[in-house]
Design a protein around this motif. Structure first.
Motif, PDB file in Angstrom:
ATOM      1  N   GLY A  87       0.791  -1.223   0.000  1.00  0.00           N
ATOM      2  CA  GLY A  87       0.000   0.000   0.000  1.00  0.00           C
ATOM      3  C   GLY A  87       0.820   1.268   0.000  1.00  0.00           C
ATOM      4  O   GLY A  87       0.264   2.365   0.014  1.00  0.00           O
ATOM      5  N   GLY A  88       2.144   1.129  -0.010  1.00  0.00           N
ATOM      6  CA  GLY A  88       2.992   2.319  -0.047  1.00  0.00           C
ATOM      7  C   GLY A  88       3.913   2.408   1.152  1.00  0.00           C
ATOM      8  O   GLY A  88       3.790   1.664   2.129  1.00  0.00           O
ATOM      9  N   GLU A  89       4.833   3.318   1.082  1.00  0.00           N
ATOM     10  CA  GLU A  89       5.851   3.498   2.113  1.00  0.00           C
ATOM     11  C   GLU A  89       5.241   3.695   3.498  1.00  0.00           C
ATOM     12  O   GLU A  89       4.264   4.411   3.675  1.00  0.00           O
ATOM     13  N   LYS A  90       5.838   3.023   4.505  1.00  0.00           N
ATOM     14  CA  LYS A  90       5.345   3.104   5.873  1.00  0.00           C
ATOM     15  C   LYS A  90       6.521   3.275   6.838  1.00  0.00           C
ATOM     16  O   LYS A  90       7.644   2.878   6.558  1.00  0.00           O
ATOM     17  N   ALA A  91       6.217   3.877   7.984  1.00  0.00           N
ATOM     18  CA  ALA A  91       7.200   4.024   9.058  1.00  0.00           C
ATOM     19  C   ALA A  91       6.604   3.447  10.335  1.00  0.00           C
ATOM     20  O   ALA A  91       5.415   3.632  10.610  1.00  0.00           O
ATOM     21  N   TYR A  92       7.437   2.736  11.108  1.00  0.00           N
ATOM     22  CA  TYR A  92       6.963   2.065  12.309  1.00  0.00           C
ATOM     23  C   TYR A  92       7.871   2.410  13.499  1.00  0.00           C
ATOM     24  O   TYR A  92       9.096   2.340  13.382  1.00  0.00           O
ATOM     25  N   PRO A  93       7.303   2.759  14.639  1.00  0.00           N
ATOM     26  CA  PRO A  93       8.141   2.966  15.831  1.00  0.00           C
ATOM     27  C   PRO A  93       8.627   1.633  16.383  1.00  0.00           C
ATOM     28  O   PRO A  93       7.935   0.613  16.285  1.00  0.00           O
ATOM     29  N   VAL A  94       9.815   1.631  16.951  1.00  0.00           N
ATOM     30  CA  VAL A  94      10.349   0.440  17.610  1.00  0.00           C
ATOM     31  C   VAL A  94       9.833   0.437  19.048  1.00  0.00           C
ATOM     32  O   VAL A  94       9.986   1.423  19.769  1.00  0.00           O
ATOM     33  N   ILE A  95       9.227  -0.662  19.447  1.00  0.00           N
ATOM     34  CA  ILE A  95       8.621  -0.772  20.775  1.00  0.00           C
ATOM     35  C   ILE A  95       9.513  -1.623  21.673  1.00  0.00           C
ATOM     36  O   ILE A  95       9.970  -2.700  21.280  1.00  0.00           O
ATOM     37  N   HIS A  96       9.745  -1.125  22.881  1.00  0.00           N
ATOM     38  CA  HIS A  96      10.584  -1.820  23.861  1.00  0.00           C
ATOM     39  C   HIS A  96       9.839  -1.816  25.191  1.00  0.00           C
ATOM     40  O   HIS A  96       9.603  -0.756  25.774  1.00  0.00           O
ATOM     41  N   HIS A  97       9.437  -3.001  25.645  1.00  0.00           N
ATOM     42  CA  HIS A  97       8.669  -3.111  26.892  1.00  0.00           C
ATOM     43  C   HIS A  97       7.458  -2.174  26.886  1.00  0.00           C
ATOM     44  O   HIS A  97       7.247  -1.378  27.808  1.00  0.00           O
ATOM     45  N   SER A  98       6.684  -2.255  25.816  1.00  0.00           N
ATOM     46  CA  SER A  98       5.406  -1.534  25.669  1.00  0.00           C
ATOM     47  C   SER A  98       5.557  -0.027  25.540  1.00  0.00           C
ATOM     48  O   SER A  98       4.585   0.714  25.718  1.00  0.00           O
ATOM     49  N   SER A  99       6.745   0.454  25.234  1.00  0.00           N
ATOM     50  CA  SER A  99       6.958   1.893  25.093  1.00  0.00           C
ATOM     51  C   SER A  99       7.880   2.145  23.905  1.00  0.00           C
ATOM     52  O   SER A  99       8.679   1.292  23.510  1.00  0.00           O
ATOM     53  N   CYS A 100       7.760   3.364  23.340  1.00  0.00           N
ATOM     54  CA  CYS A 100       8.692   3.748  22.283  1.00  0.00           C
ATOM     55  C   CYS A 100       9.929   4.421  22.858  1.00  0.00           C
ATOM     56  O   CYS A 100      10.836   4.793  22.120  1.00  0.00           O
ATOM     57  N   ARG A 101       9.971   4.581  24.184  1.00  0.00           N
ATOM     58  CA  ARG A 101      11.112   5.176  24.868  1.00  0.00           C
ATOM     59  C   ARG A 101      12.003   4.065  25.417  1.00  0.00           C
ATOM     60  O   ARG A 101      11.574   3.283  26.276  1.00  0.00           O
ATOM     61  N   ILE A 102      13.233   3.995  24.923  1.00  0.00           N
ATOM     62  CA  ILE A 102      14.163   2.932  25.275  1.00  0.00           C
ATOM     63  C   ILE A 102      15.263   3.527  26.153  1.00  0.00           C
ATOM     64  O   ILE A 102      15.961   4.451  25.722  1.00  0.00           O
ATOM     65  N   PRO A 103      15.445   3.067  27.379  1.00  0.00           N
ATOM     66  CA  PRO A 103      16.454   3.658  28.263  1.00  0.00           C
ATOM     67  C   PRO A 103      17.840   3.698  27.618  1.00  0.00           C
ATOM     68  O   PRO A 103      18.309   2.706  27.047  1.00  0.00           O
ATOM     69  N   ASP A 143       1.855   8.270   7.239  1.00  0.00           N
ATOM     70  CA  ASP A 143       2.626   7.061   6.947  1.00  0.00           C
ATOM     71  C   ASP A 143       3.210   6.426   8.197  1.00  0.00           C
ATOM     72  O   ASP A 143       3.831   5.366   8.123  1.00  0.00           O
ATOM     73  N   LEU A 144       3.027   7.043   9.365  1.00  0.00           N
ATOM     74  CA  LEU A 144       3.511   6.469  10.617  1.00  0.00           C
ATOM     75  C   LEU A 144       2.460   5.514  11.153  1.00  0.00           C
ATOM     76  O   LEU A 144       1.364   5.925  11.537  1.00  0.00           O
ATOM     77  N   GLN A 145       2.788   4.245  11.165  1.00  0.00           N
ATOM     78  CA  GLN A 145       1.854   3.205  11.584  1.00  0.00           C
ATOM     79  C   GLN A 145       2.108   2.843  13.042  1.00  0.00           C
ATOM     80  O   GLN A 145       3.155   2.279  13.381  1.00  0.00           O
ATOM     81  N   LEU A 146       1.152   3.166  13.910  1.00  0.00           N
ATOM     82  CA  LEU A 146       1.304   2.877  15.328  1.00  0.00           C
ATOM     83  C   LEU A 146       0.766   1.482  15.639  1.00  0.00           C
ATOM     84  O   LEU A 146      -0.187   1.016  15.012  1.00  0.00           O
ATOM     85  N   PRO A 147       1.370   0.795  16.597  1.00  0.00           N
ATOM     86  CA  PRO A 147       0.913  -0.567  16.910  1.00  0.00           C
ATOM     87  C   PRO A 147      -0.461  -0.570  17.559  1.00  0.00           C
ATOM     88  O   PRO A 147      -0.814   0.352  18.301  1.00  0.00           O
ATOM     89  N   VAL A 148      -1.220  -1.613  17.272  1.00  0.00           N
ATOM     90  CA  VAL A 148      -2.516  -1.779  17.923  1.00  0.00           C
ATOM     91  C   VAL A 148      -2.321  -2.199  19.376  1.00  0.00           C
ATOM     92  O   VAL A 148      -3.015  -1.747  20.276  1.00  0.00           O
ATOM     93  N   ALA A 149      -1.331  -3.066  19.578  1.00  0.00           N
ATOM     94  CA  ALA A 149      -0.973  -3.493  20.932  1.00  0.00           C
ATOM     95  C   ALA A 149       0.547  -3.700  20.978  1.00  0.00           C
ATOM     96  O   ALA A 149       1.092  -4.377  20.100  1.00  0.00           O
ATOM     97  N   PRO A 150       1.234  -3.137  21.950  1.00  0.00           N
ATOM     98  CA  PRO A 150       0.685  -2.241  22.968  1.00  0.00           C
ATOM     99  C   PRO A 150       0.321  -0.881  22.376  1.00  0.00           C
ATOM    100  O   PRO A 150       0.995  -0.390  21.472  1.00  0.00           O
ATOM    101  N   ARG A 151      -0.730  -0.314  22.877  1.00  0.00           N
ATOM    102  CA  ARG A 151      -1.197   0.975  22.370  1.00  0.00           C
ATOM    103  C   ARG A 151      -0.394   2.107  23.008  1.00  0.00           C
ATOM    104  O   ARG A 151      -0.363   2.239  24.239  1.00  0.00           O
TER     105      ARG A 151
END
Length: 435
Positions: free
Chosen positions: A26-42, A374-382
Protein backbone atom coordinates in the motif's frame (compact mmCIF):
# COMPACT_ATOMS: atom_id res chain seq x y z
CA UNK A 1 16.05 -6.67 -1.99
CA UNK A 2 13.90 -4.51 0.25
CA UNK A 3 15.43 -1.28 1.58
CA UNK A 4 14.72 -0.27 5.17
CA UNK A 5 16.08 2.85 6.86
CA UNK A 6 16.50 3.21 10.63
CA UNK A 7 16.06 6.58 12.34
CA UNK A 8 17.85 6.51 15.72
CA UNK A 9 17.18 9.35 18.16
CA UNK A 10 20.02 8.60 20.59
CA UNK A 11 18.73 10.45 23.62
CA UNK A 12 20.24 11.54 26.91
CA UNK A 13 17.90 9.48 29.08
CA UNK A 14 15.83 7.59 26.49
CA UNK A 15 16.32 6.72 22.84
CA UNK A 16 13.57 6.46 20.24
CA UNK A 17 13.69 4.69 16.89
CA UNK A 18 11.56 4.54 13.73
CA UNK A 19 11.90 1.96 10.95
CA UNK A 20 10.99 3.11 7.43
CA UNK A 21 9.93 0.43 4.93
CA UNK A 22 9.95 1.78 1.37
CA UNK A 23 8.18 -1.22 -0.15
CA UNK A 24 5.42 -1.78 2.38
CA UNK A 25 2.08 -3.00 1.00
CA UNK A 26 0.00 0.00 0.00
CA UNK A 27 2.99 2.32 -0.05
CA UNK A 28 5.85 3.50 2.11
CA UNK A 29 5.35 3.10 5.87
CA UNK A 30 7.20 4.02 9.06
CA UNK A 31 6.96 2.06 12.31
CA UNK A 32 8.14 2.97 15.83
CA UNK A 33 10.35 0.44 17.61
CA UNK A 34 8.62 -0.77 20.77
CA UNK A 35 10.58 -1.82 23.86
CA UNK A 36 8.67 -3.11 26.89
CA UNK A 37 5.41 -1.53 25.67
CA UNK A 38 6.96 1.89 25.09
CA UNK A 39 8.69 3.75 22.28
CA UNK A 40 11.11 5.18 24.87
CA UNK A 41 14.16 2.93 25.28
CA UNK A 42 16.45 3.66 28.26
CA UNK A 43 19.83 5.03 27.13
CA UNK A 44 21.64 4.36 30.41
CA UNK A 45 24.06 1.46 30.66
CA UNK A 46 25.03 -0.49 33.78
CA UNK A 47 28.23 -2.33 34.68
CA UNK A 48 28.31 -5.29 37.07
CA UNK A 49 31.52 -7.26 37.30
CA UNK A 50 32.74 -7.80 33.75
CA UNK A 51 29.30 -7.46 32.14
CA UNK A 52 27.57 -4.47 30.54
CA UNK A 53 23.77 -4.13 30.50
CA UNK A 54 21.67 -2.21 27.95
CA UNK A 55 18.11 -0.91 27.87
CA UNK A 56 17.49 -0.96 31.62
CA UNK A 57 16.75 1.62 34.31
CA UNK A 58 18.04 1.80 37.86
CA UNK A 59 16.13 -0.60 40.08
CA UNK A 60 15.64 -3.22 37.36
CA UNK A 61 15.61 -6.59 39.20
CA UNK A 62 17.61 -8.22 36.40
CA UNK A 63 20.64 -6.04 37.22
CA UNK A 64 22.92 -7.36 40.00
CA UNK A 65 23.07 -5.35 43.21
CA UNK A 66 25.98 -2.93 43.33
CA UNK A 67 26.03 -2.31 39.58
CA UNK A 68 27.63 0.94 38.44
CA UNK A 69 25.31 3.07 36.31
CA UNK A 70 26.38 5.39 33.50
CA UNK A 71 23.59 7.82 32.61
CA UNK A 72 23.86 9.75 29.35
CA UNK A 73 26.83 8.20 27.65
CA UNK A 74 26.23 10.56 24.71
CA UNK A 75 26.81 13.64 26.83
CA UNK A 76 29.85 12.09 28.50
CA UNK A 77 31.34 11.55 25.04
CA UNK A 78 30.72 15.20 24.18
CA UNK A 79 32.24 16.36 27.46
CA UNK A 80 35.34 14.22 26.89
CA UNK A 81 35.84 15.90 23.51
CA UNK A 82 35.61 19.42 24.91
CA UNK A 83 31.91 20.31 24.85
CA UNK A 84 30.95 22.91 27.46
CA UNK A 85 28.10 21.11 29.18
CA UNK A 86 26.60 23.97 31.14
CA UNK A 87 24.11 22.71 33.70
CA UNK A 88 24.72 18.98 33.21
CA UNK A 89 24.24 17.51 36.70
CA UNK A 90 26.28 14.31 36.30
CA UNK A 91 28.91 12.97 38.64
CA UNK A 92 32.43 12.71 37.26
CA UNK A 93 32.54 8.94 36.78
CA UNK A 94 35.31 7.26 34.84
CA UNK A 95 34.59 4.49 32.32
CA UNK A 96 35.61 0.90 33.10
CA UNK A 97 39.34 0.28 33.11
CA UNK A 98 40.75 0.20 29.59
CA UNK A 99 37.53 1.48 28.02
CA UNK A 100 36.47 4.94 26.81
CA UNK A 101 33.08 6.59 26.66
CA UNK A 102 33.41 6.58 22.86
CA UNK A 103 33.67 2.79 22.96
CA UNK A 104 30.72 2.48 25.35
CA UNK A 105 28.68 4.71 23.03
CA UNK A 106 29.55 2.41 20.12
CA UNK A 107 28.20 -0.60 22.02
CA UNK A 108 25.11 1.33 23.13
CA UNK A 109 24.26 2.45 19.57
CA UNK A 110 25.07 -1.02 18.21
CA UNK A 111 22.59 -2.53 20.66
CA UNK A 112 19.95 -0.03 19.49
CA UNK A 113 20.61 -1.00 15.85
CA UNK A 114 20.11 -4.67 16.75
CA UNK A 115 16.76 -3.85 18.38
CA UNK A 116 15.63 -1.81 15.36
CA UNK A 117 16.63 -4.50 12.88
CA UNK A 118 14.83 -7.17 14.90
CA UNK A 119 11.73 -4.96 14.98
CA UNK A 120 11.89 -4.49 11.21
CA UNK A 121 12.22 -8.21 10.56
CA UNK A 122 9.33 -9.00 12.89
CA UNK A 123 7.13 -6.40 11.20
CA UNK A 124 8.09 -7.11 7.58
CA UNK A 125 8.72 -10.84 7.79
CA UNK A 126 11.83 -12.85 8.50
CA UNK A 127 11.92 -14.28 4.97
CA UNK A 128 12.22 -10.92 3.26
CA UNK A 129 15.68 -9.93 2.10
CA UNK A 130 16.29 -6.61 3.82
CA UNK A 131 18.99 -4.06 3.17
CA UNK A 132 19.42 -1.60 6.02
CA UNK A 133 20.65 1.95 6.33
CA UNK A 134 20.59 4.30 9.30
CA UNK A 135 20.82 7.92 10.46
CA UNK A 136 21.84 8.94 14.00
CA UNK A 137 20.45 12.12 15.53
CA UNK A 138 22.68 14.60 17.39
CA UNK A 139 22.04 18.06 18.90
CA UNK A 140 22.35 20.86 16.36
CA UNK A 141 25.45 22.37 17.96
CA UNK A 142 27.16 18.96 18.02
CA UNK A 143 26.39 18.58 14.31
CA UNK A 144 28.07 21.90 13.50
CA UNK A 145 30.99 21.55 15.93
CA UNK A 146 34.17 20.64 14.02
CA UNK A 147 35.45 18.49 16.91
CA UNK A 148 32.23 16.69 17.81
CA UNK A 149 30.89 16.09 14.30
CA UNK A 150 33.51 13.50 13.24
CA UNK A 151 33.36 11.88 16.69
CA UNK A 152 29.68 11.01 16.31
CA UNK A 153 30.12 10.00 12.67
CA UNK A 154 32.85 7.58 13.79
CA UNK A 155 30.61 6.22 16.58
CA UNK A 156 27.72 5.65 14.15
CA UNK A 157 29.95 3.93 11.58
CA UNK A 158 31.69 1.82 14.22
CA UNK A 159 28.39 0.69 15.73
CA UNK A 160 27.14 -0.25 12.27
CA UNK A 161 30.33 -2.24 11.63
CA UNK A 162 30.02 -4.10 14.94
CA UNK A 163 26.47 -5.18 14.11
CA UNK A 164 27.51 -6.37 10.63
CA UNK A 165 30.39 -8.45 11.99
CA UNK A 166 28.84 -10.00 15.10
CA UNK A 167 26.37 -12.85 15.11
CA UNK A 168 24.59 -11.36 18.12
CA UNK A 169 24.68 -8.51 20.63
CA UNK A 170 22.55 -9.34 23.63
CA UNK A 171 20.90 -7.23 26.30
CA UNK A 172 24.01 -7.89 28.35
CA UNK A 173 27.52 -8.72 27.15
CA UNK A 174 30.85 -9.62 28.69
CA UNK A 175 33.40 -6.83 28.34
CA UNK A 176 36.09 -9.18 27.10
CA UNK A 177 39.45 -8.20 25.66
CA UNK A 178 38.24 -9.53 22.29
CA UNK A 179 35.20 -7.23 22.35
CA UNK A 180 37.41 -4.31 23.42
CA UNK A 181 39.76 -4.89 20.48
CA UNK A 182 36.81 -5.25 18.11
CA UNK A 183 35.28 -1.94 19.19
CA UNK A 184 38.59 -0.07 19.07
CA UNK A 185 39.27 -1.40 15.56
CA UNK A 186 35.79 -0.33 14.46
CA UNK A 187 36.35 3.14 15.92
CA UNK A 188 39.66 3.52 14.09
CA UNK A 189 38.03 2.51 10.83
CA UNK A 190 35.00 4.70 11.49
CA UNK A 191 37.21 7.72 12.09
CA UNK A 192 38.73 7.48 8.61
CA UNK A 193 37.16 10.22 6.53
CA UNK A 194 34.64 10.96 9.30
CA UNK A 195 34.88 14.68 8.58
CA UNK A 196 34.06 14.22 4.88
CA UNK A 197 30.70 15.67 3.84
CA UNK A 198 29.65 12.37 2.25
CA UNK A 199 29.89 10.52 5.56
CA UNK A 200 28.59 13.35 7.72
CA UNK A 201 25.41 13.75 5.69
CA UNK A 202 24.86 10.00 5.40
CA UNK A 203 25.35 9.07 9.05
CA UNK A 204 24.23 11.94 11.32
CA UNK A 205 21.63 14.72 11.25
CA UNK A 206 20.67 17.44 13.68
CA UNK A 207 17.66 16.63 15.82
CA UNK A 208 16.04 19.98 15.07
CA UNK A 209 16.08 19.48 11.29
CA UNK A 210 14.83 15.91 11.71
CA UNK A 211 11.84 17.08 13.77
CA UNK A 212 10.89 19.63 11.12
CA UNK A 213 10.16 16.78 8.69
CA UNK A 214 7.28 15.69 10.97
CA UNK A 215 5.58 19.01 10.26
CA UNK A 216 5.99 18.53 6.51
CA UNK A 217 4.34 15.11 6.67
CA UNK A 218 1.61 15.76 9.24
CA UNK A 219 -1.82 17.06 8.16
CA UNK A 220 -2.09 18.93 11.48
CA UNK A 221 0.44 21.55 10.39
CA UNK A 222 -0.93 24.42 8.35
CA UNK A 223 1.20 26.58 6.10
CA UNK A 224 2.74 29.02 8.57
CA UNK A 225 5.95 29.94 10.40
CA UNK A 226 6.87 27.76 13.40
CA UNK A 227 9.40 27.76 16.20
CA UNK A 228 10.15 24.24 17.39
CA UNK A 229 11.43 23.87 20.97
CA UNK A 230 12.47 20.36 22.05
CA UNK A 231 13.39 20.29 25.75
CA UNK A 232 14.85 16.87 26.45
CA UNK A 233 16.61 15.40 29.45
CA UNK A 234 20.06 16.81 28.70
CA UNK A 235 19.67 19.23 25.80
CA UNK A 236 17.29 21.79 24.35
CA UNK A 237 16.99 22.05 20.56
CA UNK A 238 15.23 24.85 18.71
CA UNK A 239 14.50 25.52 15.04
CA UNK A 240 12.61 28.28 13.26
CA UNK A 241 11.08 27.13 9.99
CA UNK A 242 8.42 28.07 7.48
CA UNK A 243 6.02 25.76 5.67
CA UNK A 244 5.36 27.26 2.24
CA UNK A 245 2.68 26.74 -0.38
CA UNK A 246 2.42 27.53 -4.07
CA UNK A 247 -0.50 27.88 -6.51
CA UNK A 248 -1.30 24.90 -8.68
CA UNK A 249 -3.72 25.27 -11.60
CA UNK A 250 -4.87 21.97 -13.12
CA UNK A 251 -6.03 22.23 -16.74
CA UNK A 252 -9.41 23.92 -16.89
CA UNK A 253 -9.80 24.03 -13.11
CA UNK A 254 -9.59 26.64 -10.41
CA UNK A 255 -6.28 27.53 -8.84
CA UNK A 256 -5.46 25.36 -5.86
CA UNK A 257 -2.78 25.76 -3.25
CA UNK A 258 -0.46 22.96 -2.22
CA UNK A 259 2.62 22.64 -0.06
CA UNK A 260 5.69 23.68 -1.96
CA UNK A 261 8.49 23.35 0.56
CA UNK A 262 9.98 23.90 3.96
CA UNK A 263 12.51 26.62 4.80
CA UNK A 264 14.67 26.31 7.90
CA UNK A 265 15.78 29.82 8.83
CA UNK A 266 17.45 29.21 12.17
CA UNK A 267 18.51 26.35 14.44
CA UNK A 268 20.51 25.92 17.64
CA UNK A 269 20.90 23.67 20.67
CA UNK A 270 22.12 23.93 24.25
CA UNK A 271 23.06 21.60 27.09
CA UNK A 272 20.44 22.59 29.65
CA UNK A 273 17.41 20.33 29.74
CA UNK A 274 15.05 18.78 32.25
CA UNK A 275 17.80 17.02 34.23
CA UNK A 276 19.42 20.33 35.09
CA UNK A 277 16.09 21.98 35.97
CA UNK A 278 14.86 19.10 38.12
CA UNK A 279 18.20 18.87 39.92
CA UNK A 280 18.10 22.61 40.66
CA UNK A 281 14.59 22.15 42.05
CA UNK A 282 15.81 19.54 44.53
CA UNK A 283 14.91 16.38 42.61
CA UNK A 284 11.88 14.81 40.94
CA UNK A 285 8.39 14.86 42.36
CA UNK A 286 6.60 11.57 43.17
CA UNK A 287 4.29 11.84 40.15
CA UNK A 288 6.35 13.73 37.61
CA UNK A 289 8.20 17.00 37.39
CA UNK A 290 8.36 19.30 40.44
CA UNK A 291 7.32 22.97 40.19
CA UNK A 292 10.02 24.65 38.14
CA UNK A 293 8.89 28.25 37.71
CA UNK A 294 10.78 29.48 40.77
CA UNK A 295 13.97 27.71 39.65
CA UNK A 296 13.83 29.28 36.20
CA UNK A 297 13.14 32.75 37.62
CA UNK A 298 15.68 32.57 40.45
CA UNK A 299 18.73 31.50 38.44
CA UNK A 300 19.42 33.95 35.60
CA UNK A 301 22.30 31.85 34.22
CA UNK A 302 20.19 28.70 34.12
CA UNK A 303 17.29 30.53 32.45
CA UNK A 304 19.63 32.15 29.93
CA UNK A 305 21.11 28.75 29.04
CA UNK A 306 17.64 27.18 28.73
CA UNK A 307 16.30 29.95 26.50
CA UNK A 308 19.53 30.36 24.52
CA UNK A 309 18.73 28.01 21.58
CA UNK A 310 15.24 29.54 21.21
CA UNK A 311 16.63 33.07 21.14
CA UNK A 312 19.40 32.10 18.73
CA UNK A 313 17.00 30.42 16.28
CA UNK A 314 14.70 33.45 16.23
CA UNK A 315 17.59 35.90 15.99
CA UNK A 316 18.73 33.99 12.88
CA UNK A 317 15.26 34.62 11.43
CA UNK A 318 15.35 38.34 12.18
CA UNK A 319 18.84 38.70 10.75
CA UNK A 320 17.80 36.94 7.56
CA UNK A 321 14.59 38.91 7.10
CA UNK A 322 16.37 42.19 7.93
CA UNK A 323 14.11 45.16 7.30
CA UNK A 324 11.57 43.26 5.20
CA UNK A 325 8.41 44.48 6.84
CA UNK A 326 6.15 41.80 5.38
CA UNK A 327 8.47 39.00 6.46
CA UNK A 328 8.84 40.39 9.96
CA UNK A 329 5.07 40.74 10.27
CA UNK A 330 4.66 37.16 9.06
CA UNK A 331 6.92 35.89 11.86
CA UNK A 332 4.90 37.79 14.46
CA UNK A 333 2.21 35.17 13.75
CA UNK A 334 4.58 32.24 14.35
CA UNK A 335 3.41 29.33 16.47
CA UNK A 336 5.65 27.72 19.09
CA UNK A 337 5.68 23.92 18.89
CA UNK A 338 6.84 22.24 22.12
CA UNK A 339 8.41 18.79 22.12
CA UNK A 340 10.26 16.51 24.53
CA UNK A 341 9.69 15.90 28.20
CA UNK A 342 9.77 19.64 28.84
CA UNK A 343 6.50 20.03 26.97
CA UNK A 344 4.81 18.20 29.88
CA UNK A 345 5.79 20.97 32.31
CA UNK A 346 3.66 24.10 32.10
CA UNK A 347 6.43 26.01 33.87
CA UNK A 348 8.91 25.10 31.13
CA UNK A 349 6.42 25.87 28.37
CA UNK A 350 5.81 29.28 29.93
CA UNK A 351 9.54 30.03 29.65
CA UNK A 352 9.12 30.18 25.87
CA UNK A 353 6.79 32.00 23.50
CA UNK A 354 8.27 35.46 24.02
CA UNK A 355 9.48 37.59 21.12
CA UNK A 356 13.20 38.47 21.57
CA UNK A 357 12.67 41.70 19.63
CA UNK A 358 9.29 42.88 20.96
CA UNK A 359 9.09 42.03 24.65
CA UNK A 360 5.37 42.77 24.88
CA UNK A 361 4.52 40.32 22.11
CA UNK A 362 4.09 36.60 22.72
CA UNK A 363 3.69 33.84 20.16
CA UNK A 364 0.87 31.33 20.31
CA UNK A 365 1.94 27.93 21.70
CA UNK A 366 0.43 24.80 20.26
CA UNK A 367 0.44 21.02 20.63
CA UNK A 368 -0.33 18.92 17.57
CA UNK A 369 -2.21 15.68 18.14
CA UNK A 370 -2.20 14.30 14.59
CA UNK A 371 0.78 12.31 13.38
CA UNK A 372 2.01 11.77 9.80
CA UNK A 373 -0.23 9.43 7.84
CA UNK A 374 2.63 7.06 6.95
CA UNK A 375 3.51 6.47 10.62
CA UNK A 376 1.85 3.21 11.58
CA UNK A 377 1.30 2.88 15.33
CA UNK A 378 0.91 -0.57 16.91
CA UNK A 379 -2.52 -1.78 17.92
CA UNK A 380 -0.97 -3.49 20.93
CA UNK A 381 0.68 -2.24 22.97
CA UNK A 382 -1.20 0.97 22.37
CA UNK A 383 1.02 4.02 22.69
CA UNK A 384 -0.38 7.05 24.46
CA UNK A 385 -0.98 9.94 22.03
CA UNK A 386 1.11 12.15 24.31
CA UNK A 387 4.05 9.72 24.08
CA UNK A 388 3.85 9.70 20.29
CA UNK A 389 3.55 13.47 20.03
CA UNK A 390 6.50 14.38 22.24
CA UNK A 391 8.81 11.41 21.64
CA UNK A 392 8.77 10.34 17.99
CA UNK A 393 9.21 13.42 15.73
CA UNK A 394 13.03 13.28 15.78
CA UNK A 395 13.27 9.54 15.05
CA UNK A 396 10.59 9.87 12.38
CA UNK A 397 12.58 12.55 10.56
CA UNK A 398 15.80 10.56 10.92
CA UNK A 399 14.15 7.58 9.20
CA UNK A 400 14.14 9.61 5.98
CA UNK A 401 17.50 9.00 4.22
CA UNK A 402 19.82 11.93 3.63
CA UNK A 403 19.25 11.90 -0.13
CA UNK A 404 15.64 12.94 0.49
CA UNK A 405 16.72 16.07 2.39
CA UNK A 406 19.01 18.97 1.54
CA UNK A 407 22.61 18.93 2.65
CA UNK A 408 22.73 20.31 6.15
CA UNK A 409 24.86 23.40 6.53
CA UNK A 410 25.32 25.90 9.39
CA UNK A 411 22.03 27.65 10.25
CA UNK A 412 23.29 31.07 9.23
CA UNK A 413 23.70 29.78 5.67
CA UNK A 414 20.55 27.65 5.39
CA UNK A 415 18.66 28.37 2.19
CA UNK A 416 15.02 27.55 1.43
CA UNK A 417 14.60 23.86 0.71
CA UNK A 418 12.01 21.91 -1.20
CA UNK A 419 11.77 18.34 0.09
CA UNK A 420 11.08 15.74 -2.56
CA UNK A 421 8.57 12.95 -2.14
CA UNK A 422 10.39 10.14 -0.28
CA UNK A 423 11.74 7.41 -2.52
CA UNK A 424 14.15 4.51 -2.07
CA UNK A 425 17.74 5.73 -1.87
CA UNK A 426 19.96 5.38 -4.87
CA UNK A 427 22.53 2.55 -4.92
CA UNK A 428 25.22 5.10 -4.14
CA UNK A 429 23.69 5.88 -0.74
CA UNK A 430 22.76 2.32 0.10
CA UNK A 431 26.34 1.34 -0.72
CA UNK A 432 27.67 3.57 2.06
CA UNK A 433 26.18 1.24 4.64
CA UNK A 434 27.72 -1.81 2.97
CA UNK A 435 31.30 -0.57 3.24
Amino acid sequence: MRYVHLGIDYGTSASKMVVRDFDAPGGEKAYPVIHHSSCRIPSDIAMAGDRIYFGRVAGDPSIPAGAVWYPSVKMRVAHHHGADLVGIPYEQRQPPSGWTFDALAVLSVAWLIVQAQASARARIGVRAQLRFGMTLGVPTDFRHNQKLRPVFVAIARAAWDIVKRRERLGDDEKLSSALHDEVERALREGAKGAADAEHVNAWIRSEALASAWWSWSSPAFKVAPYVLVDVGAGTTNAAAFLLREAPVKPDGKRVQWSREGLSVLGAASGTVGMNALVTAAGGPAPNGFPPLAHVIRADPMLRCALEGPYREALNDVYQRTGRQGAAREQWRRARVWMLGGGSLSSDVCDAFGFDPVAAAHRFEKTLFKDHPSDLQLPVAPRLKPQEVRISLPVAYGLSVPSEELPLEIPPGDIAPIRPLAPRPPSPSLAGIYEK
